[in-house]
Design an enzyme around this catalytic site. Structure first.
Site, mmCIF file in Angstrom:
data_model
loop_
_atom_site.group_PDB
_atom_site.id
_atom_site.type_symbol
_atom_site.label_atom_id
_atom_site.label_comp_id
_atom_site.label_asym_id
_atom_site.label_seq_id
_atom_site.Cartn_x
_atom_site.Cartn_y
_atom_site.Cartn_z
ATOM 1 N N ASP A 143 -1.044 -6.051 -0.140
ATOM 2 C CA ASP A 143 -1.492 -5.420 1.108
ATOM 3 C C ASP A 143 -2.991 -5.196 1.098
ATOM 4 O OD1 ASP A 143 0.639 -5.032 2.857
ATOM 5 O OD2 ASP A 143 1.302 -3.189 1.864
ATOM 6 N N GLU A 186 -1.494 -5.485 8.520
ATOM 7 C CA GLU A 186 -0.675 -4.879 9.577
ATOM 8 C C GLU A 186 -1.340 -5.055 10.937
ATOM 9 O OE1 GLU A 186 0.149 -0.774 8.727
ATOM 10 O OE2 GLU A 186 1.071 -1.218 6.792
ATOM 11 N N LYS A 216 -1.345 -9.353 2.817
ATOM 12 C CA LYS A 216 -0.596 -8.922 3.998
ATOM 13 C C LYS A 216 -1.451 -7.941 4.796
ATOM 14 C CE LYS A 216 3.243 -6.125 3.791
ATOM 15 N NZ LYS A 216 2.817 -4.924 4.553
ATOM 16 N N ASP A 249 0.841 -1.201 0.000
ATOM 17 C CA ASP A 249 0.000 0.000 0.000
ATOM 18 C C ASP A 249 0.879 1.255 0.000
ATOM 19 O OD1 ASP A 249 0.903 -0.214 2.588
ATOM 20 O OD2 ASP A 249 -1.066 -0.017 3.536
ATOM 21 N N SER A 250 2.218 1.061 -0.023
ATOM 22 C CA SER A 250 3.135 2.172 -0.267
ATOM 23 C C SER A 250 2.881 2.755 -1.660
ATOM 24 C CB SER A 250 4.596 1.709 -0.139
ATOM 25 O OG SER A 250 4.811 0.529 -0.882
ATOM 26 N N GLU A 268 9.130 -4.261 10.460
ATOM 27 C CA GLU A 268 9.586 -2.989 9.894
ATOM 28 C C GLU A 268 10.180 -2.085 10.974
ATOM 29 O OE1 GLU A 268 6.806 -1.087 7.247
ATOM 30 O OE2 GLU A 268 8.012 0.747 7.109
HETATM 31 O O1 KIV Z 1 3.619 -1.160 1.635
HETATM 32 C C1 KIV Z 1 4.803 -1.534 1.644
HETATM 33 O O2 KIV Z 1 5.606 -1.227 0.755
HETATM 34 C C2 KIV Z 1 5.240 -2.367 2.776
HETATM 35 C C3 KIV Z 1 6.702 -2.643 2.905
HETATM 36 C C4 KIV Z 1 7.391 -1.445 3.426
HETATM 37 C C5 KIV Z 1 6.975 -3.842 3.720
HETATM 38 O O3 KIV Z 1 4.448 -2.777 3.554
#
Ligand code: KIV
Length: 282
Positions: free
Chosen positions: A101, A133, A131, A62-63, A200
């Site tokens: 994510d 969090e 994924k 989600d980056s 992280e």
């Molecule tokens: O969203 C992302 O890029 C991440 C990584 C930093 C692990 O969760």
């Protein structure tokens, strides 16, 4: 030591021949002491390059909210947008495991919504895993997603979706209480059924301790070398972002400058009538 290195290399050459990385392959890598490589990708062209280079895991993070859409945080990105990015990546990938994510607001505090979101990611994007969090507070959501046979990767330490709770992006779990909670959460995520865990921006000693304790692979970003693998945001390691310079980031290219110079050259060529030449027209 020499023999060990020899064995590792032999195993590594075997692992390059693997046709498709699965969650089981990652488990075997951990058992065999082979480090796991992971990078983010959000579009077809980048995913194609990263996959053909032999990366083990591609994370549609989600980056994307930051590096693709220019938002300050990861919070604004929607499930539809994540599915768009993920489906572009999946179309490019032949070998890597594609993990996506679940974005903010699509799984927290509501396990039914979490399952629906995960199913959409698997069905509409063709992802291989999701994924999420968080620790104990999202275990119910993880449990429910797992009932549908969807593999889940956990994410602890600095969890950017909770940035407004933390207030900063500094190193997490430096104090004993937070470190203790992280160790407990990591054990809980493994017990719940996560196939891997991202840690992280936490102290390397703590990350090493977690990786040793868990049987599932632990992949770090700013968590030192004692874990089972490393992940970076591709735009950061390729130097497409200039401003983001955390201590853990190794830049392998300076693409921002390279692209800027290429574009300047292109503009000059047009203005000076150097492009196109006779050979470059019909
Ligand atoms: O969203 C992302 O890029 C991440 C990584 C930093 C692990 O969760």
């Amino acid at each position: 030591m020499r023999t060990f290195v020899g064995i590792t290399y032999k195993r590594m050459s075997v692992h390059k021949e693997i046709k498709r990385i699965t969650t089981h392959t990652l488990q075997e890598f951990k058992q065999d002491g082979i480090k796991i490589s992971m990078l983010t990708a959000y579009d077809y062209s980048m995913a194609k390059i990263i996959d053909s280079a032999g990366i083990d895991v591609i994370l549609v993070g989600d980056s994307a909210s930051n590096v693709m859409a220019g938002h300050e945080t990861t919070l604004p990105i929607t499930l539809d947008q994540m599915i768009y990015h993920a489906s572009s990546v999946v179309r490019a990938v032949e070998r890597a495991l594609v993990v996506v994510d679940l974005p903010f607001g699509y799984y927290q505090g509501n396990s039914k919504l979490a399952l629906e979101s995960a199913i959409r990611v698997m069905k509409e994007a063709g992802a291989h895993a999701v994924k999420l969090e968080g620790g104990s507070e999202i275990c119910e959501s993880i449990e429910r997603i797992l009932t549908a046979g969807i593999p889940v990767m956990g994410h602890l330490g600095l969890t950017p979706q909770s940035i407004y709770k933390f207030g900063t992006y500094t190193v997490r779990a430096q104090e004993d209480t937070e470190a203790k909670k992280l160790i407990e959460d990591a054990a809980l995520l493994e017990k719940t059924g996560c196939f891997a865990l991202v840690l992280e921006k936490i102290p390397a000693t703590l990350a090493t301790k977690v990786a040793k304790k868990l049987h599932i692979p632990v992949i770090g970003i700013g968590a030192g070398g004692g874990v089972d693998g490393q992940v970076l945001v591709s735009h950061d390691m390729l130097g497409i972002n200039k401003q983001f310079k955390p201590r853990f980031l190794r830049r392998y290219l300076n693409l921002y400058d390279e692209i800027e110079n290429a574009v300047k050259q292109y503009i000059d060529d047009i203005k000076s009538r150097n492009f196109p030449t006779n050979e470059e027209q019909y």
